[in-house]
Design a protein around this motif. Structure first.
Motif, short mmCIF file in Angstrom:
data_model
loop_
_atom_site.label_atom_id
_atom_site.label_comp_id
_atom_site.label_asym_id
_atom_site.label_seq_id
_atom_site.Cartn_x
_atom_site.Cartn_y
_atom_site.Cartn_z
N LYS A 199 0.83 -1.21 0.00
CA LYS A 199 0.00 0.00 0.00
C LYS A 199 0.86 1.26 0.00
CE LYS A 199 -2.02 1.12 3.89
NZ LYS A 199 -2.98 1.16 5.02
N TRP A 200 1.89 1.28 0.84
CA TRP A 200 2.75 2.46 0.90
C TRP A 200 3.49 2.66 -0.43
CZ3 TRP A 200 0.09 4.19 4.36
CH2 TRP A 200 -0.10 3.63 5.61
N ALA A 201 3.92 1.57 -1.04
CA ALA A 201 4.61 1.68 -2.32
C ALA A 201 3.70 2.28 -3.39
CB ALA A 201 5.13 0.32 -2.77
N VAL A 202 2.44 1.87 -3.39
CA VAL A 202 1.49 2.43 -4.35
C VAL A 202 1.28 3.91 -4.09
CG1 VAL A 202 -0.90 2.39 -5.14
CG2 VAL A 202 0.33 0.24 -4.81
N LYS A 203 1.10 4.27 -2.83
CA LYS A 203 0.83 5.66 -2.50
C LYS A 203 2.01 6.59 -2.83
CE LYS A 203 -2.70 4.99 1.08
NZ LYS A 203 -3.72 5.78 0.38
N LEU A 204 3.21 6.05 -2.82
CA LEU A 204 4.38 6.85 -3.18
C LEU A 204 4.52 7.01 -4.69
CD1 LEU A 204 6.97 5.50 -0.58
CD2 LEU A 204 5.75 7.69 -0.54
N GLY A 205 3.69 6.32 -5.44
CA GLY A 205 3.55 6.53 -6.87
C GLY A 205 4.85 6.50 -7.65
N PRO A 206 5.10 7.53 -8.46
CA PRO A 206 6.26 7.50 -9.35
C PRO A 206 7.61 7.60 -8.64
CG PRO A 206 5.20 9.65 -9.43
CD PRO A 206 4.30 8.75 -8.63
N LEU A 207 7.61 7.89 -7.35
CA LEU A 207 8.86 7.93 -6.61
C LEU A 207 9.48 6.55 -6.47
CD1 LEU A 207 7.94 10.29 -3.61
CD2 LEU A 207 8.89 10.94 -5.83
N VAL A 208 8.65 5.50 -6.58
CA VAL A 208 9.08 4.13 -6.30
C VAL A 208 9.43 3.40 -7.60
CG1 VAL A 208 8.36 1.90 -5.35
CG2 VAL A 208 7.71 4.02 -4.21
N PRO A 209 10.64 2.86 -7.71
CA PRO A 209 10.99 2.08 -8.90
C PRO A 209 10.07 0.87 -9.07
CG PRO A 209 12.95 2.57 -7.59
CD PRO A 209 11.76 2.97 -6.76
N GLY A 210 9.79 0.52 -10.31
CA GLY A 210 8.87 -0.57 -10.58
C GLY A 210 9.24 -1.87 -9.92
N ARG A 211 10.52 -2.20 -9.90
CA ARG A 211 10.95 -3.45 -9.27
C ARG A 211 10.55 -3.50 -7.81
NH1 ARG A 211 14.34 -4.10 -5.76
NH2 ARG A 211 15.25 -2.03 -6.09
N LEU A 212 10.72 -2.39 -7.10
CA LEU A 212 10.40 -2.35 -5.67
C LEU A 212 8.89 -2.49 -5.46
CD1 LEU A 212 11.48 -2.00 -2.80
CD2 LEU A 212 11.28 0.48 -3.10
N LEU A 213 8.09 -1.87 -6.31
CA LEU A 213 6.64 -2.00 -6.20
C LEU A 213 6.22 -3.46 -6.35
CD1 LEU A 213 3.70 -0.94 -6.17
CD2 LEU A 213 3.92 -0.59 -8.64
N ASP A 215 8.08 -6.13 -5.95
CA ASP A 215 8.59 -6.90 -4.81
C ASP A 215 7.64 -6.78 -3.62
OD1 ASP A 215 10.83 -7.63 -6.25
OD2 ASP A 215 12.20 -6.27 -5.21
N ALA A 216 7.12 -5.57 -3.38
CA ALA A 216 6.18 -5.36 -2.27
C ALA A 216 4.88 -6.11 -2.52
CB ALA A 216 5.92 -3.87 -2.08
N PHE A 217 4.41 -6.09 -3.76
CA PHE A 217 3.18 -6.82 -4.09
C PHE A 217 3.38 -8.31 -3.91
CE2 PHE A 217 0.62 -9.24 -7.11
CZ PHE A 217 -0.66 -8.81 -6.78
N GLU A 218 4.49 -8.83 -4.39
CA GLU A 218 4.74 -10.26 -4.29
C GLU A 218 4.85 -10.70 -2.83
OE1 GLU A 218 7.20 -13.53 -6.94
OE2 GLU A 218 7.83 -11.42 -6.94
#
Length: 282
Positions: A199-213, A215-218
């Motif tokens: 959830k936090w990764a999504v809310k941080l939007g474009p600040l977060v690299p796709g790989r990290l997003l 990884d958080a989802f997985e």
């Protein structure tokens, strides 16, 4: 990044996202539901398409991207022929949210992990209730489920799990949790606190690299699987063997998984904290 470099990363990200969300997308097309896998899409309300959108993260210049659709995406800016995340603009728009996320990440990271809850939050959500939230049977039946709760202290530390406790289960928890005190009670051993990194990764939007997003989802998806395997529900028909937390062996199995998730979450939490604090620092 040169255009070929970021295009390759964008393509690989979309392929990984598609693989992770294939089950959900196919079920939606057929009008079907799933008691475990659907949770991340219904509880957090983020659609599979959101995961498919790749971001390079703050501070990365995408060469020759000014003529692509990305140039008009919210949270980006152009600089000549290049495109970058508009970190300063994102912070101006969402400073309050960013400070709140930073506070939760920092406080959680600074606490000692607790591993003694055994997933009993799911049991507390059906305690002494004739009806329950999921359309699957209880593995031990109603009386057996209540007996497990009666035999264990409840030590839930996550408000968003606690708020679904039945009225009879609420006073059994070691403390009454509130939204206002969430930053004071979150701890890094909690399955739901670690699931919330998505959830936090999504809310941080474009600040977060796709790989990290992703990884958080997985991680959140894997945690949800344990969450339901250790729950009172009988999910054998769906292919999930139970983690029988009412037994010593089941407790040990649960804690082993819980520790592994906490280790995976630590790296993600640290990375997200670095991103949000860096953005706030300007």
């Amino acid at each position: 990044m040169t255009a070929p470099e970021w295009a390759e990363l964008e393509h690989a990200h979309a392929a990984r996202a598609d693989a992770l969300t294939a089950g959900r997308r196919h079920r939606v097309a057929r009008g079907e539901t799933h008691p475990v896998d659907d949770f991340l899409y219904t509880y957090y309300s983020y659609k599979p398409g959101l995961l498919r959108r790749w971001h390079p993260g703050a501070g990365v210049r995408l060469q020759d991207a000014a003529t692509t659709p990305r140039a008009s995406w919210r949270g980006y800016r152009t600089d000549g022929g290049d495109v970058l995340v508009d970190t300063a603009g994102f912070v101006r728009e969402k400073a309050l949210m960013l400070r709140g996320i930073a506070g939760i990440l920092r406080a959680t990271e600074g606490r000692k992990a607790q591993f003694g809850c055994f997933g009993l939050h799911e049991w507390a959500m059906v305690y002494r209730q004739a009806e329950h939230r999921h359309p699957v049977p209880l593995r031990l039946g109603r009386e057996g489920t209540d007996a497990v709760v009666d035999a264990h202290p409840l030590g839930c530390s996550h408000f968003d799990a606690f708020r679904f406790f039945t009225p009879d289960a609420v006073p059994r928890n070691r403390e009454a949790l509130t939204r206002a005190r969430q930053v004071d009670t979150e701890q890094p051993g909690c399955l739901h606190a670690n699931m919330d990194l998505y959830k936090w990764a999504v809310k941080l939007g474009p600040l977060v690299p796709g790989r990290l997003l992703l990884d958080a989802f997985e991680l959140a998806r894997d945690i949800r699987t344990l969450d339901m395997r250790a729950s009172p529900y009988d999910l054998v028909g769906w292919g999930y063997a139970p983690v029988a937390i009412e037994s010593a062996e089941g407790k040990a199995e649960y804690v082993a998984h819980q520790r592994g998730f906490a280790e995976r979450a630590a790296g993600i939490r640290s990375a997200l904290r670095g991103i949000v604090e860096g953005a706030l620092a300007g």
